[in-house]
Design an enzyme around this catalytic site. Structure first.
Site, PDB file in Angstrom:
ATOM      1  N   ASN A   8       1.044  -1.541  -0.154  1.00  0.00           N
ATOM      2  CA  ASN A   8       0.459  -0.332  -0.131  1.00  0.00           C
ATOM      3  C   ASN A   8       1.459   1.436  -0.106  1.00  0.00           C
ATOM      4  O   ASN A   8       1.566   1.084   1.108  1.00  0.00           O
ATOM      5  CB  ASN A   8      -0.991   0.035   1.408  1.00  0.00           C
ATOM      6  N   TRP A   9       0.783   1.721  -1.107  1.00  0.00           N
ATOM      7  CA  TRP A   9       1.253   3.227  -1.361  1.00  0.00           C
ATOM      8  C   TRP A   9       1.475   4.503  -0.548  1.00  0.00           C
ATOM      9  O   TRP A   9       2.173   5.476  -0.262  1.00  0.00           O
ATOM     10  CB  TRP A   9       2.125   3.521  -2.422  1.00  0.00           C
ATOM     11  N   LYS A  10      -0.020   4.486  -0.318  1.00  0.00           N
ATOM     12  CA  LYS A  10      -0.674   5.783   0.280  1.00  0.00           C
ATOM     13  C   LYS A  10      -0.339   6.718  -0.616  1.00  0.00           C
ATOM     14  O   LYS A  10      -0.309   6.580  -1.913  1.00  0.00           O
ATOM     15  CB  LYS A  10      -0.185   5.505   1.465  1.00  0.00           C
ATOM     16  N   HIS A  94      -9.577   1.238   4.762  1.00  0.00           N
ATOM     17  CA  HIS A  94      -8.221   1.341   5.809  1.00  0.00           C
ATOM     18  C   HIS A  94      -8.584   2.570   6.681  1.00  0.00           C
ATOM     19  O   HIS A  94      -9.519   3.828   6.888  1.00  0.00           O
ATOM     20  CB  HIS A  94      -7.365   2.140   4.573  1.00  0.00           C
ATOM     21  N   GLU A  96      -6.587   5.136   8.135  1.00  0.00           N
ATOM     22  CA  GLU A  96      -6.469   6.180   7.198  1.00  0.00           C
ATOM     23  C   GLU A  96      -8.000   7.307   6.921  1.00  0.00           C
ATOM     24  O   GLU A  96      -7.938   7.882   6.715  1.00  0.00           O
ATOM     25  CB  GLU A  96      -5.031   6.284   6.566  1.00  0.00           C
ATOM     26  N   GLU A 166      -5.152  -4.889  10.903  1.00  0.00           N
ATOM     27  CA  GLU A 166      -4.058  -3.818  11.290  1.00  0.00           C
ATOM     28  C   GLU A 166      -4.175  -2.962  11.733  1.00  0.00           C
ATOM     29  O   GLU A 166      -5.497  -2.173  12.534  1.00  0.00           O
ATOM     30  CB  GLU A 166      -3.983  -2.762   9.737  1.00  0.00           C
ATOM     31  N   GLY A 172       2.353   2.401  10.806  1.00  0.00           N
ATOM     32  CA  GLY A 172       3.688   3.480  10.367  1.00  0.00           C
ATOM     33  C   GLY A 172       4.122   3.632  11.456  1.00  0.00           C
ATOM     34  O   GLY A 172       4.903   4.898  11.744  1.00  0.00           O
ATOM     35  N   SER A 211       3.502  -1.939  10.386  1.00  0.00           N
ATOM     36  CA  SER A 211       4.778  -2.072  10.236  1.00  0.00           C
ATOM     37  C   SER A 211       5.547  -3.147  10.117  1.00  0.00           C
ATOM     38  O   SER A 211       6.197  -3.695  10.535  1.00  0.00           O
ATOM     39  CB  SER A 211       5.410  -1.355  11.865  1.00  0.00           C
ATOM     40  N   GLY A 232       3.600  -1.212   4.277  1.00  0.00           N
ATOM     41  CA  GLY A 232       2.723   0.249   3.891  1.00  0.00           C
ATOM     42  C   GLY A 232       4.489   0.662   4.188  1.00  0.00           C
ATOM     43  O   GLY A 232       4.796   0.240   2.603  1.00  0.00           O
ATOM     44  N   GLY A 233       4.665   1.523   4.493  1.00  0.00           N
ATOM     45  CA  GLY A 233       6.546   1.771   4.584  1.00  0.00           C
ATOM     46  C   GLY A 233       7.575   1.457   4.368  1.00  0.00           C
ATOM     47  O   GLY A 233       7.143   1.544   2.935  1.00  0.00           O
TER      48      GLY A 233
HETATM   49  P1  PGA Z   1       3.080   0.485   7.802  1.00  0.00           P
HETATM   50  O1  PGA Z   1       1.169   0.555   6.956  1.00  0.00           O
HETATM   51  O2  PGA Z   1       3.524  -0.375   6.715  1.00  0.00           O
HETATM   52  O3  PGA Z   1       3.616   2.005   7.296  1.00  0.00           O
HETATM   53  O4  PGA Z   1       3.042   0.369   9.239  1.00  0.00           O
HETATM   54  C1  PGA Z   1       0.541  -0.410   7.794  1.00  0.00           C
HETATM   55  C2  PGA Z   1      -1.013  -0.140   6.117  1.00  0.00           C
HETATM   56  O5  PGA Z   1      -1.119   1.081   6.995  1.00  0.00           O
HETATM   57  O6  PGA Z   1      -1.802  -0.502   5.343  1.00  0.00           O
END
Ligand code: PGA
Length: 249
Positions: A8-10, A94, A96, A166, A172, A211, A232-233
């Protein structure tokens, strides 16, 4: 169950950066037939990433979608538009989106149904905040998100949905749930699914997200009810993402 690793590149990557990143990943995961790999770039890069993925077994996903196919909904994106670009997956709900864009369980539910109608595989995210975990209501939160989010979904349909657990406090932050903490919630989700959908629950892939990095992939993936990862990251670095894919075997 074949693991699914989704990146997930956000809100990251211009088109130019996206092409460079996907090309890097493509070269590194050539021999990763053990896993299904999904890349979820921002909307603006979908078309170019789709072109770059030609000839690779990696699949394309979007990070969000609206619950109407078309109409006067300024700024929204329809499943028909995503299909046209070669998307097969959509991340839905998600944390977010829930936190910053007021997305409700009802909206998540409507999005899921529209995904299924259009043969897109939704990756439905659930998870508790730090405060909810501290208050001891993790299971209550998960139960509400699962039951309300999956309301009206049938036994056959659930097999076409991917769930991602999650924990919000692990996203993050560098804090990962321990494999035991994650497995406990994954097992609980499996139980809820089994209560709702019977045997079909066994066929649902439940991803862990929060993470995920190469160093913790193996231990997480060794858990009975963890069937993949939403990254994500670490998905923004071709080497790290490829290593996560490799270690998911
Ligand atoms: P993260 O994000 O790996 O940066 O913690 C995961 C996500 O939000 O899907």
């Amino acid at each position: 169950m074949k693991p699914l690793i989704a990146g997930n590149w956000k809100e990251n990557c211009t088109i130019r950066e996206a092409i460079a990143l996907v090309s890097g990943i493509k070269g590194l995961v050539k021999d990763s037939g053990h896993a299904d790999i999904v890349i979820c770039p921002p909307f603006t890069a979908l078309r170019d990433v789709s072109a770059a993925l030609k000839g690779s077994s990696m699949m394309l996903g979007a990070q969000n979608m609206f619950y109407e196919e078309k109409g006067a909904f300024t700024g929204e994106i329809s499943p028909l538009m995503l299909l046209e670009l070669g998307c097969r997956f959509v991340i839905v709900g998600h944390s977010e989106r829930r936190e910053y864009f007021m997305e409700t369980d009802l909206a998540v539910n409507r999005k899921l149904k529209l995904c299924l109608k259009n043969n897109l595989t939704p990756i439905m995210c659930v998870g508790e905040s730090q405060q909810e975990r501290n208050e001891g209501v993790t299971k209550k939160v998960i139960e509400r998100e699962i039951t309300d989010g999956l309301e009206g979904i049938g036994k056959k349909e659930i097999e076409r949905i991917v769930i991602a657990y999650e924990p919000v406090w692990a996203i993050g932050t560098g804090l990962t749930a321990t494999p035991q903490q994650a497995q406990e919630v994954h097992a609980y989700i499996r139980q809820l699914l089994s209560d709702m959908f019977g045997e079909s629950a066994k066929k649902v892939r439940i991803l862990y997200g929060g993470s995920v990095k190469p160093e913790n992939t193996k231990e997480l993936m060794a858990q009975k009810d963890i069937n993949g990862a939403l990254v994500g990251g670490a998905s923004l670095d071709a080497g790290s993402f490829a290593e996560i894919v490799k270690r998911s075997a």
